[in-house]
Write an enzyme that holds these catalytic residues in place. Sequence first.
Site, PDB file in Angstrom:
ATOM      1  N   ARG A  23       0.858  -1.185   0.000  1.00 50.97           N
ATOM      2  CA  ARG A  23       0.000   0.000   0.000  1.00 50.97           C
ATOM      3  C   ARG A  23       0.889   1.228   0.000  1.00 50.97           C
ATOM      4  NH1 ARG A  23      -0.634   1.294   4.564  1.00 50.97           N
ATOM      5  NH2 ARG A  23       1.478   0.577   4.841  1.00 50.97           N
TER       6      ARG A  23
ATOM      7  N   ARG B 276      -6.100   0.593  -8.774  1.00 52.92           N
ATOM      8  CA  ARG B 276      -6.846   1.158  -7.646  1.00 52.92           C
ATOM      9  C   ARG B 276      -7.204   2.596  -8.027  1.00 52.92           C
ATOM     10  NH1 ARG B 276      -4.656   0.241  -1.734  1.00 52.92           N
ATOM     11  NH2 ARG B 276      -6.854   0.668  -1.337  1.00 52.92           N
TER      12      ARG B 276
ATOM     13  N   GLN C 127      -4.031  -1.988   9.760  1.00 56.45           N
ATOM     14  CA  GLN C 127      -2.664  -1.540   9.462  1.00 56.45           C
ATOM     15  C   GLN C 127      -2.018  -0.856  10.657  1.00 56.45           C
ATOM     16  OE1 GLN C 127      -5.349  -0.711   7.358  1.00 56.45           O
ATOM     17  NE2 GLN C 127      -4.628  -0.524   5.251  1.00 56.45           N
TER      18      GLN C 127
ATOM     19  N   ASP D 276      -2.927   9.531   0.671  1.00 60.67           N
ATOM     20  CA  ASP D 276      -2.756   8.709  -0.521  1.00 60.67           C
ATOM     21  C   ASP D 276      -2.955   9.510  -1.801  1.00 60.67           C
ATOM     22  OD1 ASP D 276      -2.394   5.853   0.469  1.00 60.67           O
ATOM     23  OD2 ASP D 276      -4.101   6.522   1.638  1.00 60.67           O
TER      24      ASP D 276
ATOM     25  N   ASN E 254      -7.197  10.050   2.405  1.00 61.67           N
ATOM     26  CA  ASN E 254      -6.417   9.118   3.205  1.00 61.67           C
ATOM     27  C   ASN E 254      -7.333   7.986   3.657  1.00 61.67           C
ATOM     28  OD1 ASN E 254      -3.807   8.465   4.375  1.00 61.67           O
ATOM     29  ND2 ASN E 254      -4.720   8.875   6.373  1.00 61.67           N
ATOM     30  N   LYS E 255      -6.758   7.013   4.321  1.00 62.50           N
ATOM     31  CA  LYS E 255      -7.507   5.857   4.795  1.00 62.50           C
ATOM     32  C   LYS E 255      -8.815   6.273   5.474  1.00 62.50           C
ATOM     33  CE  LYS E 255      -8.261   1.620   6.294  1.00 62.50           C
ATOM     34  NZ  LYS E 255      -8.490   0.462   5.440  1.00 62.50           N
TER      35      LYS E 255
END
Length: 319
Positions: free
Chosen positions: A51, A88, A186, A227, A237-238
């Site tokens: 990732r 992705r 994570q 990201d 982001n996540k």
Amino acid sequence: MSFESPLFWPAYMKEDVLYVLDETLVPSKLKYIPVKNVKGAVAVIREMKTRAFGQFLVVLNTFLLELNPKGDVLKHLQDVAHQLNNSRPTFPFAEVTGIVVGAAQKAAANGVDPRLAVGKTVQGFLAGIRARRLQRVQEISDEMKDGDSILTHCNVSGELAMAASLAIAQGKHIKFFATETRPYMQGAKLTVWELQQAKANVSLVADNTVGSLMADRLINKVIIGSDRSAANGDIANKIGSYQIAVLAKEFDIPLIVLTQPSRGVASGADMPIEMRDADELLVFGGKKVFSPKVKGFYPGFDVVPHQLITKAIAINAGL
């Protein structure tokens, strides 16, 4: 802590094979997946075996794996780029692959072997990005003050632990709280492990503990990665980052974000948000843990508006 930590540089080439750290197995096992072609590269990206920064290493090195096709080199490189770009949707891979393919096209137009241009472009990027990441580690460490209690969410590919190691070496006393970061965990599996390797004081907390920690004044700073970035400063982001940012604003806690400058989209509203398979929420340890009638909804990311970000520490891709 070594600056060659697995998560700091989670993929490398050796004898025409790309070895990718399987981050889903860390910390119980450090295993590298051999990748020999674009199909394998897309698989490790889609399956989240790698990732964040690892994905960009995979994308770049895949061009080195695919330099000797049987047919037209340029056409093949464009096909490789297309497959990587669609692996992705939230990640701006096209900004990187476009430059690599562009270098090949320019070389061919000038009568130069496009494969040489691709190799030079990729190798130059990889050499430069290592130095720029180390520079950012120093900047992150400078933001860590003696007595800080820092919350982080997800994992920032080795940089937070490296920065913590530098801060500790300077005699700073810092505490970290890391969220579990469900459903892949994570934070629990990667962030906590790496911070422990750096000899940092770190506690694991449930994702839904953040508001309580801030209300009780147990947090005075938040550091997260990103990201994707937009031209106006919004970031993706996540999933879960947005609610942390809102809470940080409510409690007047600085939010520091590690970003990659990008003008591919104007704002966060223009970013496609990847929808992951519902089973990633419903299945644990290979078994479905809920009633078959339960449905899952899992966007992999959310957007943090730039107004909620106190400071962005950027790293330039160098391409």
